[in-house]
Design an enzyme around this catalytic site. Structure first.
Site, PDB file in Angstrom:
ATOM      1  N   ASP A   1      46.669  24.546  12.044  1.00 48.57           N
ATOM      2  CA  ASP A   1      45.696  25.481  12.635  1.00 48.57           C
ATOM      3  C   ASP A   1      45.260  26.563  11.658  1.00 48.57           C
ATOM      4  O   ASP A   1      44.116  27.030  11.706  1.00 48.57           O
ATOM      5  CB  ASP A   1      46.237  26.105  13.919  1.00 48.57           C
ATOM      6  CG  ASP A   1      47.599  26.757  13.752  1.00 48.57           C
ATOM      7  OD1 ASP A   1      48.212  26.579  12.682  1.00 48.57           O
ATOM      8  OD2 ASP A   1      48.067  27.420  14.696  1.00 48.57           O
TER       9      ASP A   1
ATOM     10  N   ARG B   1      43.343  21.234  23.369  1.00 50.49           N
ATOM     11  CA  ARG B   1      41.885  21.288  23.450  1.00 50.49           C
ATOM     12  C   ARG B   1      41.268  20.072  22.773  1.00 50.49           C
ATOM     13  O   ARG B   1      41.697  19.664  21.697  1.00 50.49           O
ATOM     14  CB  ARG B   1      41.396  22.574  22.760  1.00 50.49           C
ATOM     15  CG  ARG B   1      39.974  22.954  23.107  1.00 50.49           C
ATOM     16  CD  ARG B   1      39.711  24.427  22.832  1.00 50.49           C
ATOM     17  NE  ARG B   1      39.873  24.783  21.452  1.00 50.49           N
ATOM     18  CZ  ARG B   1      38.928  25.366  20.694  1.00 50.49           C
ATOM     19  NH1 ARG B   1      37.756  25.648  21.208  1.00 50.49           N
ATOM     20  NH2 ARG B   1      39.167  25.673  19.442  1.00 50.49           N
TER      21      ARG B   1
ATOM     22  N   SER C   1      49.466  22.037  14.885  1.00 50.35           N
ATOM     23  CA  SER C   1      49.939  23.339  14.382  1.00 50.35           C
ATOM     24  C   SER C   1      51.460  23.418  14.285  1.00 50.35           C
ATOM     25  O   SER C   1      52.083  24.369  14.786  1.00 50.35           O
ATOM     26  CB  SER C   1      49.399  24.453  15.273  1.00 50.35           C
ATOM     27  OG  SER C   1      48.007  24.354  15.369  1.00 50.35           O
TER      28      SER C   1
END
Length: 839
Positions: free
Chosen positions: A657, A539, A603
Site C-alpha cells: 500500500d 476494496r 499491504s
C-alpha cells in the site's frame, strides 16, 4: 351571621377593586407567557452574539469564559481560604474539605462591612481593606502560621484568560471604585498581600458569585450545571460546550460561562418592555444606561421601583387621598426587605400598614391592599423576567446535548430569592411552564457563593495535583530531541542492514525490493482492475486512465468487509472470499467477461522476486490466516480464481500500500519518491539507488524499496523508549515480540495504548473516581478514531520531520484516492514498460 357575610363580601369587593385599580395602572408590568417566550428568544440570540468572536465586542450580554472546566467530583480535600466581595458585606471564610469516605465541608467565616468610603473610594484603598480583613480573620482564627490556597469571589464582570486572572470590565450594583476598571484584580490583590509578611496565601482562582453558587451546589449535586444569583444584583452562569466558545482555543469538553445577563437590554433590545419607572430608576443610578435587565429584577432596585410607583399613584390621587410624606419623596426609603415583608403570607397587610406609617403616611385599608398588590406586580415581573432568561439557558443546554428532555439542577442564591416569601415558587412555576421539556431541580446554595470560590480553588488544586501525577505517569512518552536523533540514527542503521546481502536475513527492517522501477510518465492509458487488501475492509476498483493533454483517472469502487473469522481462518477461505468479492464487483459493473490487467495492493510484508510475485513474510494488523506465510499470494489468488472458474484476470503486479500511495501521488507530482502509510498499520517505501540494493542484480537506475519499518525494534534496539503500556499492548497482541515499532505508531494499537493508560490512571484514582467500568476493561473498546477527535497528529509529524531533517525541503501530499489507484497505475506502468521491451 348576615353581618359577617356582608363584611366578608365588602372586604372581597374592596380587595378586587383595589387590585383592578393597580392592574390598570401597571398593566405594562404584567407580562403574559407570549411576552416571556419572546424575551426568552431575544436572550437566546444575545447569548449567541456574546459567544461569537466577531459579535462579542458589541454584544450586550458578554458571555465571559471563566476557565472553570470542571465541577467538584467529591475527591477534593484540604484547607482553603475564600474571599467574597460583591454584596452589601465582605466575607472571609476558611473552608475545610474532607473526603473520608463521604463528602464533608466545614466552614468558619467572618463578615466585614463595606462602607461607602471603600465602595466609592480608590482601588488601592479597596484592596488594602480586603487584605487587612483577611489578615484580621487569620489572626482571629490563629492560622497565620500556615500557607493556604485562596479563591476570590468577585461579583463583577471580568474578562479572564485564565482561572487566576480577571480584568474588570465595569462596576455594577452600588460599587464605583476608581482606578480598578481595565486592570487585573488578582494582580492588585497579590500586590497588597505581599505587603502583609504575616499572610501566606496562594491566590489560585477568581470566580464570579454565580460560578461560586454553581460550584457550591455542584459539590452536593453533580447534575448542577447552572448557577443563578438573585440578590443585590442578578446574574447566571452555565456549562457551555467548548466548541461553541469562539473566544477560547479548543473544542473538547465544556467551560463555565458567566453570562453577565444583568446587561441584557443595554443595546435597546428591551426598550419596549421598560416602563417610565424603569427609566427613572436608571437615570438616578450610578451607572445610567447600564445593567438595565438587572435594574428590572434585582434587590438593589425593587424597593425603589415600588416607591416611585407609589409616589406617582399618590400624586394622581389613587393612594393616601393624594397626600405625600417627605419619606415617600426620599430616594431608597423603601427597600426590598420592605417589599418582601409586605408580601408575607397572612401578615402582609399588617406589615404593609406598619411600613407605610413609618414613612409618615396614614394608609386606609384600601391603600394597604393596593400597595401590597403593587409589590406583587413588581416582584412577580422580576421573577418572570428571570424565568425567561433562565429558560433560554436551559433550552441551550438541552439543545447542546441534543436531548428531547433535559434533567438538570440549577444552583441558586441571593437575598431576594432567599428572603422574599413568594419569589422562589413564582420563579420555579414560570420556568417549568416556559420549558416543559426540562426537568429542573432548584437547589438553594445554603453556604453562599464564597464556599464555591473555595470549591473552585479545591478543584483547581485537585486538577493541579492530578495533572502532576498524570504528567509523571505519561513522562515515559515524552521524547526529547536527543531521543529522536537516536531513533533516527538507529533507523538509518537498520535500513542499511536490510539492504546489505550479508545482514539482510537478520535485519528487523526488511527493506524488500518491489521491482517497481518507474513512475507514471503521463502516457499510461486503458482500463485496469485493482484490489486493495490491508485492513478490515477489502476494496475492488475499476480504474480508467486517460493520457495526453486531458489526462485523467476515473475510478469506480466497491468496499467489502473482511469478517474476523475470515481474517483468522484458513488461507483458502480468505482468498475464496476475495474472489467472491471480485465476482460481485464485476457483475455489479457489468464486465464479468472482460480479461482486464489487475494490480493487487497487498499491504503485508512480501518477499518479491518480480513485480508479479510476492511471498508473504508474515501477517500483521490482526490477520492470522493459516497456510499463507512463505507462500506466493499471487499464486494463491490465481488458484482461487481457478476454483471459482467464472472469470479470468491478468494479474500484472502485486504491490504494498505504501508503494501504491507513492505511485498515486507520483501521478500528480513527479517529485514524489516516498510513500508513507499511517493507518491500521504503519509503513514507508522510497526510491533507492539500485547500486545500494545488494540483494538485487543490477546497479543502474532506481527501485522502490518497501521498508516494512513496522518491525523496527524487534531486536530490542529501541527498548529504551518503549513504555510499560507498549509492552502490555504487545503481550496482548496476536504476534507478541513482532512489529514493535508499528505497535507504537499505528491506528490498530494507539487506541489500545490509551485504554491501558486510562486503566492505570483510574487505578491511581486520577480518573472516573477510581471506578473502572466494564467497557473500559474490554480490549479494543477505545478506538483510534477517538484520538483523532481529541488530538491532531499531522502538524506534529510535519514539524518533527522539519526538525530532524532541516536540510530537506519536504512537501507532504495527501493521497486522496488511496493505494488502490496506485496499484492500477503500477499495472499501467508495467504494461507500458512491457510493451516497450517487446517492441
Amino acid at each position: 351571621m348576615f353581618a359577617v357575610h356582608l363584611l366578608a363580601f365588602y372586604f372581597t369587593k374592596l380587595k378586587e377593586d383595589q387590585i383592578k385599580k393597580v392592574d390598570r395602572f401597571l398593566y405594562h408590568m404584567r407580562l403574559s407567557d407570549d411576552v416571556l417566550l419572546d424575551v426568552m428568544t431575544r436572550f437566546q440570540a444575545e447569548m449567541v452574539k456574546g459567544l461569537e468572536r466577531d459579535a462579542h465586542p458589541t454584544a450586550a450580554v458578554k458571555m465571559l469564559p471563566t476557565f472553570v472546566r470542571s465541577i467538584p467530583d467529591g475527591s477534593e480535600k484540604g484547607d482553603f481560604l475564600a474571599l467574597d466581595l460583591g454584596g452589601s458585606k465582605f466575607r472571609v471564610l476558611k473552608v475545610k474539605v474532607s473526603e473520608d469516605g463521604k463528602q464533608n465541608v466545614q466552614m468558619e467565616s467572618q463578615f466585614y462591612p463595606t462602607p461607602k468610603e471603600i465602595t466609592h473610594g480608590n482601588g488601592t484603598e479597596l484592596f488594602d481593606y480586603v487584605a487587612d480583613c483577611l489578615a484580621d480573620f487569620m489572626e482571629t482564627k490563629n492560622i497565620k502560621h500556615k500557607k493556604f490556597p485562596l479563591g476570590f469571589t468577585f461579583s463583577f464582570p471580568c474578562i479572564q484568560t485564565k482561572l487566576d486572572e480577571g480584568v474588570l470590565l465595569s462596576w455594577t450594583k452600588y460599587f464605583k471604585v476608581r482606578g480598578v476598571q481595565e486592570t487585573d484584580v488578582i494582580s492588585s490583590l497579590r500586590h497588597v498581600l505581599r505587603k502583609h509578611k504575616d499572610v501566606d496565601v496562594d491566590v489560585l482562582a477568581l470566580v464570579n458569585d454565580t460560578v461560586g453558587t454553581m460550584m457550591t451546589c455542584g459539590y452536593d449535586d453533580q447534575r448542577c450545571e447552572v448557577g443563578v444569583i438573585i440578590g443585590t444584583g442578578t446574574n447566571a452562569c452555565y456549562m457551555e460546550e467548548m466548541s461553541n466558545i469562539d473566544l477560547v482555543e479548543g473544542d473538547e469538553g465544556r467551560m463555565c460561562i458567566n453570562t453577565e445577563w444583568g446587561a441584557f437590554g443595554d443595546d435597546g433590545s428591551l426598550d419596549d418592555l421598560r416602563t417610565e419607572f424603569d427609566r427613572e430608576i436608571d437615570l438616578g443610578s450610578i451607572n445610567p444606561g447600564k445593567q438595565l435587565f438587572e435594574k428590572m429584577i434585582s434587590g438593589l432596585y425593587l424597593g425603589e421601583l415600588v416607591r416611585l410607583i407609589l409616589l406617582k399613584m399618590a400624586k394622581k390621587g389613587l393612594l393616601f387621598n393624594g397626600k405625600i410624606s417627605t419619606a415617600l419623596r426620599t430616594k431608597d426609603k423603601i427597600e426590598t426587605k420592605h417589599v418582601a415583608a409586605m408580601e408575607k403570607h397572612k401578615k402582609g397587610l399588617q406589615n404593609t400598614k406598619e411600613i407605610l406609617m413609618e414613612l409618615g403616611l396614614t394608609p386606609s385599608e384600601e391603600d394597604c391592599i393596593a400597595v401590597q398588590h403593587v409589590c406583587t406586580i413588581v416582584s412577580f415581573r422580576s421573577a418572570n423576567l428571570c424565568a425567561a432568561a433562565l429558560a433560554a439557558i436551559l433550552t441551550r443546554l438541552r439543545e447542546n446535548k441534543k436531548l428531547i428532555r433535559l434533567r438538570t439542577t440549577v444552583g441558586i442564591d441571593g437575598t431576594l430569592y432567599k428572603t422574599h416569601p413568594q419569589y422562589p415558587k413564582r420563579l420555579h412555576k414560570v420556568v417549568r411552564r416556559l420549558v416543559p421539556n426540562c426537568d429542573v431541580r432548584f437547589l438553594l446554595s445554603e453556604s453562599g457563593s464564597a464556599k464555591g470560590a473555595a470549591m473552585v480553588t479545591a478543584v483547581a488544586c485537585r486538577l493541579v495535583s492530578q495533572r502532576k501525577q498524570i504528567d509523571e505517569i505519561l513522562a515515559s512518552f515524552e521524547l526529547s530531541k536527543e531521543n529522536l536523533i537516536e531513533v533516527k540514527n538507529k533507523m538509518r542503521e537498520e535500513l542499511e542492514y536490510g539492504l546489505k546481502k550479508e545482514t539482510h536475513a537478520t535485519a528487523t527492517v526488511k527493506m524488500l525490493p518491489t521491482y517497481v522501477c518507474g513512475t507514471p510518465d503521463g502516457t499510461e492509458k486503458g482500463k485496469f482492475l485493482a484490489l486493495d487488501l490491508g485492513g478490515t475492509n477489502f476494496r475492488v476498483l475499476l480504474v480508467k486512465i486517460r493520457s495526453g493533454r486531458r489526462k485523467s483517472v476515473r475510478m469506480y469502487n466497491k468496499i467489502f468487509a473482511i469478517p474476523l473469522e475470515i481474517m483468522q481462518g484458513t488461507g483458502e477461505e480468505l482468498f475464496d472470499h476475495i474472489v467472491q468479492c471480485i465476482a460481485d464487483f464485476l457483475e455489479y459493473m457489468g464486465i464479468k467477461g472482460a480479461r482486464l490487467p489487475l494490480g493487487f495492493t497487498f499491504s503485508f510484508p512480501c518477499r518479491q522476486a518480480s513485480i508479479d510475485k510476492g511471498a508473504l513474510v508474515e501477517w500483521t494488523k490482526g490477520f492470522k490466516a493459516t497456510d499463507c506465510e512463505g507462500e506466493d499470494v499471487v499464486d494463491m489468488l490465481r488458484e482461487a480464481i481457478k476454483r471459482r472458474n467464472e472469470f479470468d484476470l491478468d494479474i500484472v503486479a502485486v504491490v504494498n500500500d505504501t508503494v501504491g500511495t507513492m505511485m498515486t501521488c507520483g501521478y500528480e507530482d513527479p517529485n514524489c519518491e516516498i510513500g508513507f502509510i499511517a493507518g491500521t498499520g504503519s509503513n514507508v517505501c522510497y526510491m533507492e539507488e539500485m547500486k545500494n540494493i545488494e540483494i538485487v542484480e543490477g546497479t543502474e537506475g532506481k527501485m522502490c524499496i518497501n521498508t516494512e519499518w513496522g518491525g523496527f525494534g524487534d531486536n530490542g534496539c529501541i527498548d529504551s523508549i518503549r513504555t510499560k503500556y507498549d509492552k502490555e499492548v504487545d503481550e496482548g497482541s496476536l504476534n507478541p515480540g513482532k512489529q514493535r515499532y508499528e505497535k507504537m505508531t499505528s491506528g490498530m494499537y494507539l487506541g489500545e495504548i490509551v485504554r491501558q493508560i486510562l486503566i492505570d490512571l483510574t487505578k491511581h484514582g486520577l480518573l472516573f473516581r477510581g471506578q473502572i467500568s466494564e467497557s473500559l476493561r474490554t480490549r479494543g473498546i477505545f478506538e483510534t478514531k477517538f484520538l483523532s477527535h481529541i488530538e491532531s497528529f499531522s502538524g506534529i509529524l510535519r514539524e518533527t520531520v522539519k526538525e530532524m531533517a532541516p536540510q530537506c525541503d519536504v512537501t507532504f501530499m495527501l493521497s486522496e484516492d488511496g493505494s488502490g489507484k496506485g496499484a492500477a497505475l503500477i499495472t499501467a506502468v508495467a504494461k507500458r514498460l512491457h510493451n516497450v521491451e517487446e517492441n
